[in-house]
Design a protein around this motif. Sequence first.
Motif, PDB file in Angstrom:
ATOM      1  N   ASN A 198      23.742  62.566  30.467  1.00 29.32           N
ATOM      2  CA  ASN A 198      25.096  62.369  29.932  1.00 29.32           C
ATOM      3  C   ASN A 198      25.155  61.074  29.123  1.00 29.32           C
ATOM      4  O   ASN A 198      25.433  60.015  29.675  1.00 29.32           O
ATOM      5  N   PRO A 199      24.901  61.123  27.824  1.00 33.39           N
ATOM      6  CA  PRO A 199      24.915  59.915  26.993  1.00 33.39           C
ATOM      7  C   PRO A 199      26.275  59.211  26.943  1.00 33.39           C
ATOM      8  O   PRO A 199      26.351  58.050  26.545  1.00 33.39           O
ATOM      9  N   ASP A 200      27.344  59.905  27.344  1.00 35.28           N
ATOM     10  CA  ASP A 200      28.678  59.291  27.334  1.00 35.28           C
ATOM     11  C   ASP A 200      29.018  58.608  28.651  1.00 35.28           C
ATOM     12  O   ASP A 200      30.158  58.171  28.850  1.00 35.28           O
ATOM     13  N   ILE A 201      28.074  58.510  29.544  1.00 36.87           N
ATOM     14  CA  ILE A 201      28.315  57.876  30.841  1.00 36.87           C
ATOM     15  C   ILE A 201      28.751  56.418  30.655  1.00 36.87           C
ATOM     16  O   ILE A 201      28.296  55.736  29.729  1.00 36.87           O
ATOM     17  N   THR A 202      29.642  55.934  31.497  1.00 32.42           N
ATOM     18  CA  THR A 202      30.139  54.565  31.361  1.00 32.42           C
ATOM     19  C   THR A 202      29.180  53.572  32.017  1.00 32.42           C
ATOM     20  O   THR A 202      28.367  53.946  32.874  1.00 32.42           O
ATOM     21  N   THR A 203      29.314  52.323  31.610  1.00 31.65           N
ATOM     22  CA  THR A 203      28.485  51.262  32.207  1.00 31.65           C
ATOM     23  C   THR A 203      28.760  51.147  33.699  1.00 31.65           C
ATOM     24  O   THR A 203      27.842  50.911  34.495  1.00 31.65           O
ATOM     25  N   GLU A 204      30.045  51.321  34.103  1.00 30.00           N
ATOM     26  CA  GLU A 204      30.398  51.225  35.527  1.00 30.00           C
ATOM     27  C   GLU A 204      29.665  52.293  36.341  1.00 30.00           C
ATOM     28  O   GLU A 204      29.186  52.022  37.455  1.00 30.00           O
ATOM     29  N   LYS A 205      29.566  53.508  35.780  1.00 30.87           N
ATOM     30  CA  LYS A 205      28.853  54.584  36.481  1.00 30.87           C
ATOM     31  C   LYS A 205      27.357  54.288  36.570  1.00 30.87           C
ATOM     32  O   LYS A 205      26.711  54.551  37.587  1.00 30.87           O
ATOM     33  N   LEU A 206      26.804  53.718  35.504  1.00 30.96           N
ATOM     34  CA  LEU A 206      25.382  53.353  35.529  1.00 30.96           C
ATOM     35  C   LEU A 206      25.123  52.294  36.594  1.00 30.96           C
ATOM     36  O   LEU A 206      24.092  52.314  37.272  1.00 30.96           O
ATOM     37  N   LEU A 207      26.086  51.351  36.760  1.00 35.40           N
ATOM     38  CA  LEU A 207      25.903  50.284  37.743  1.00 35.40           C
ATOM     39  C   LEU A 207      26.064  50.778  39.177  1.00 35.40           C
ATOM     40  O   LEU A 207      25.735  50.057  40.117  1.00 35.40           O
ATOM     41  N   GLU A 208      26.572  51.986  39.349  1.00 33.01           N
ATOM     42  CA  GLU A 208      26.574  52.572  40.693  1.00 33.01           C
ATOM     43  C   GLU A 208      25.155  52.980  41.073  1.00 33.01           C
ATOM     44  O   GLU A 208      24.784  52.963  42.250  1.00 33.01           O
ATOM     45  N   LEU A 209      24.366  53.353  40.068  1.00 33.85           N
ATOM     46  CA  LEU A 209      22.966  53.740  40.312  1.00 33.85           C
ATOM     47  C   LEU A 209      22.040  52.534  40.254  1.00 33.85           C
ATOM     48  O   LEU A 209      21.037  52.465  40.968  1.00 33.85           O
ATOM     49  N   MET A 210      22.354  51.579  39.361  1.00 31.71           N
ATOM     50  CA  MET A 210      21.556  50.361  39.196  1.00 31.71           C
ATOM     51  C   MET A 210      22.512  49.183  39.355  1.00 31.71           C
ATOM     52  O   MET A 210      23.068  48.678  38.382  1.00 31.71           O
ATOM     53  N   PRO A 211      22.739  48.711  40.603  1.00 35.59           N
ATOM     54  CA  PRO A 211      23.813  47.741  40.875  1.00 35.59           C
ATOM     55  C   PRO A 211      23.707  46.433  40.104  1.00 35.59           C
ATOM     56  O   PRO A 211      24.699  45.738  39.928  1.00 35.59           O
ATOM     57  N   GLY A 212      22.526  46.070  39.643  1.00 33.10           N
ATOM     58  CA  GLY A 212      22.353  44.797  38.948  1.00 33.10           C
ATOM     59  C   GLY A 212      20.904  44.372  39.012  1.00 33.10           C
ATOM     60  O   GLY A 212      20.021  45.153  39.397  1.00 33.10           O
ATOM     61  N   PRO A 213      20.614  43.132  38.626  1.00 34.22           N
ATOM     62  CA  PRO A 213      19.231  42.644  38.674  1.00 34.22           C
ATOM     63  C   PRO A 213      18.641  42.705  40.074  1.00 34.22           C
ATOM     64  O   PRO A 213      19.373  42.624  41.073  1.00 34.22           O
ATOM     65  N   ASP A 214      17.332  42.851  40.135  1.00 33.86           N
ATOM     66  CA  ASP A 214      16.613  42.814  41.406  1.00 33.86           C
ATOM     67  C   ASP A 214      15.487  41.786  41.240  1.00 33.86           C
ATOM     68  O   ASP A 214      14.427  42.097  40.704  1.00 33.86           O
TER      69      ASP A 214
END
Length: 745
Positions: A198-214
């Motif tokens: 889904n190329p229209d996915i929001t940044t907030e939704k992406l951060l649910e999968l990738m919460p931030g730096p590790d």
Amino acid sequence: MEEQIIRTEYSDVMQKSYIDYAMSVIISRALPDVRDGLKPVQRRTLYDMYELGIRYDRPYRKCARIVGDTMGKYHPHGDSSIYEALVVMSQEFKKGMPLVDGHGNFGSIEGDGAAAMRYTEARLQKVTQEAFLADLDKDVVDFVPNFDENEKEPSVLPARIPNLLVNGSDGIAVGMATSIPPHNLGEVIDAAKAYLKNPDITTEKLLELMPGPDFPTGGIIVNKDELPAIYETGTGKIKIRGRVQVEKLKGGKEQLVITEIPYPMIGANIAKFLNDIAALVEAKKAPEITDISNQSSKEGIRIVLELKKGADTENLKNMLYKKTRLEDTFGVNMLAVADGRPETLSLKQILEYYIDFQYELTTRKYRTLLSKEQEKREIQEGLIKACDVIDLIIEILRGSRSIKEAKACLTEGSTDGIRFKSEASKKRAAKLRFTERQAQAILEMRLYRLIGLEIEALMEENRKTLKNIAEYEDILENHASMTRVILKDMEAIKKTYSRPRRTAVENAEAAVYEEKKIEEMPVMFLMDRFGYAKTVDMSVYDRNKEAADSENRHIFSCMNTGRICIFTDTGKQHTVKVQDLPYGKFRDKGVPIDNFGNFSSAEEQLVGIGSMEEIRHQKLLFGTRSGMLKVVDGSEFETKMRTMAATKLNEGDELIFVSPVDGSEQLVLQSKEGYFLRFGVEEIPEKKKGAAGVRGMRLGEKDQLEAMYLYHPGQETAVEYKEKQLILNKLKAGSRDTRGVRVRG
């Protein structure tokens, strides 16, 4: 050829040259490519190791060998830059996923450097070989000439992982810098898969999968709510804290143990952190800490702070976050080379470039595979067909005088010059139409291929080839099929190489540290002739008064919550907090006073010093080298500023004297040429600190003041002058702004 002089504007030439240089540094040195997340030196080093055969399943090779080969073939910019890149790619505490397997001393998290390249060894990591270099033989990327055009090197590595996010990057170019934090491989792949679907996915939704730096060092990110804006714009600041645990000891005591540190603290900042804690203890801001020990090892960070019984551990934790680098900031600037130019990218843009690159790699890979399978099919079909007419082919080969004749017969049906057993065979041979490849394969075919089982195996191999061709054509022609292949590759990499997250992401309240009020009490300030200062208890001074007076140059009482005023020859006033000075035993050496002030004893000389509590109630007499005098009310020097101008000095002049006066004293001025002038302090007018003052003594053209003395009338005062005692009271009294009397030795 006759030389031509080209006339041009010098500024234009400089501008063009600088822009060319800047772009060269940006593109060819400092910034990573968004596709493989590597800088040129990293890419060339990994490719050179691959070319040298230093694979993950083979023995280590000396780093000097790798560096030399890389420099000679691909990267002629000095061995230190290549070796440094190699070292960093092997350090687990800097990279989320190391790309090089180092053997030997490759440095430590505490800032120790790696051993020289002649001592260390390295080889590729398995993930590097399988996810960065595996498809180079399938024409998936373009190869370009190296610097001297004697070798070819890949313009980009066919990275199957979003390395720019996984390993991050940092670099300083000309006028720009990149700073990208490392992330968790499994989470980044999940985010990439979600974007692919889904190329229209929001940044907030992406951060649910990738919460931030590790970060490899773990820690806790404490500004979770700010991350969407950072990943949306590609810039911002991430606040990260170290992890602190409370361990209970025998006797009711506790200790704080730091097990994870902020990523920016790695290196020399760990030692600075320990020094900062020690300074807090010395300054009595953390008196509960009784011992500091760094027990870190290869197993991980372990910094132990032993505490007094009943210590407020929560308040101490907050103090460490507030006063030291245990809470630090990682500045994010996701700058990378995209489509040949530097660009600050958002998270979605990085994923978009990664996905587009995966489609390009997959397309080129399967085109190459399809071409090879089609060649195999052509040869296999020729061999199968040849098996059906093998007797005729043998007859053709036996009747031919050369390979050329036999090949012409197989491809074109030309029978000229070939002897056949019968006319029927000749007619059949004239109908043969094998392709060039098929004819060559037939000519090279071995007799054992005529065995029945071998023919069956050839038929089975042909069926597999046809199946592969159908599969590859489907992948290349059907977007959904190619997407499934890319997703399958991502999932395989995630399953093999992902690891648990190390950095926690949360919203935390700002650290609130309540500084305990110091119990106010008078102390004695002592400073020796070398500038080493300290404070001691009043009773300690009283017991050691005789020794203290003889060993120290400046002695006065002050409050432990007060400030010390320091006047220097440059006319500046520096203030130092008394509580910053070491407080302890009489025989302690002390610490140089300029360690606490905003000045250096190498550049400024101390002229006067005193307690601000006393100075503000006094009048201060100022005297300069050129003979300018004034009296200033001490209240003008009451300030919280660390440094300010205490007096105005004319050009080339310097302050030589500062002392409190009450107006009843006699002042004696001594010039370099031996003139002495005595007069009452009451003759000197009171001025503001910003005034230059009045002339105190008429000096000769090359003369200047050398010393100033104060004494009270009726009190005999002597000074040493030219190895003789000079009694100041016996000097003839004069008045201000006169020459005075000359005293000869």
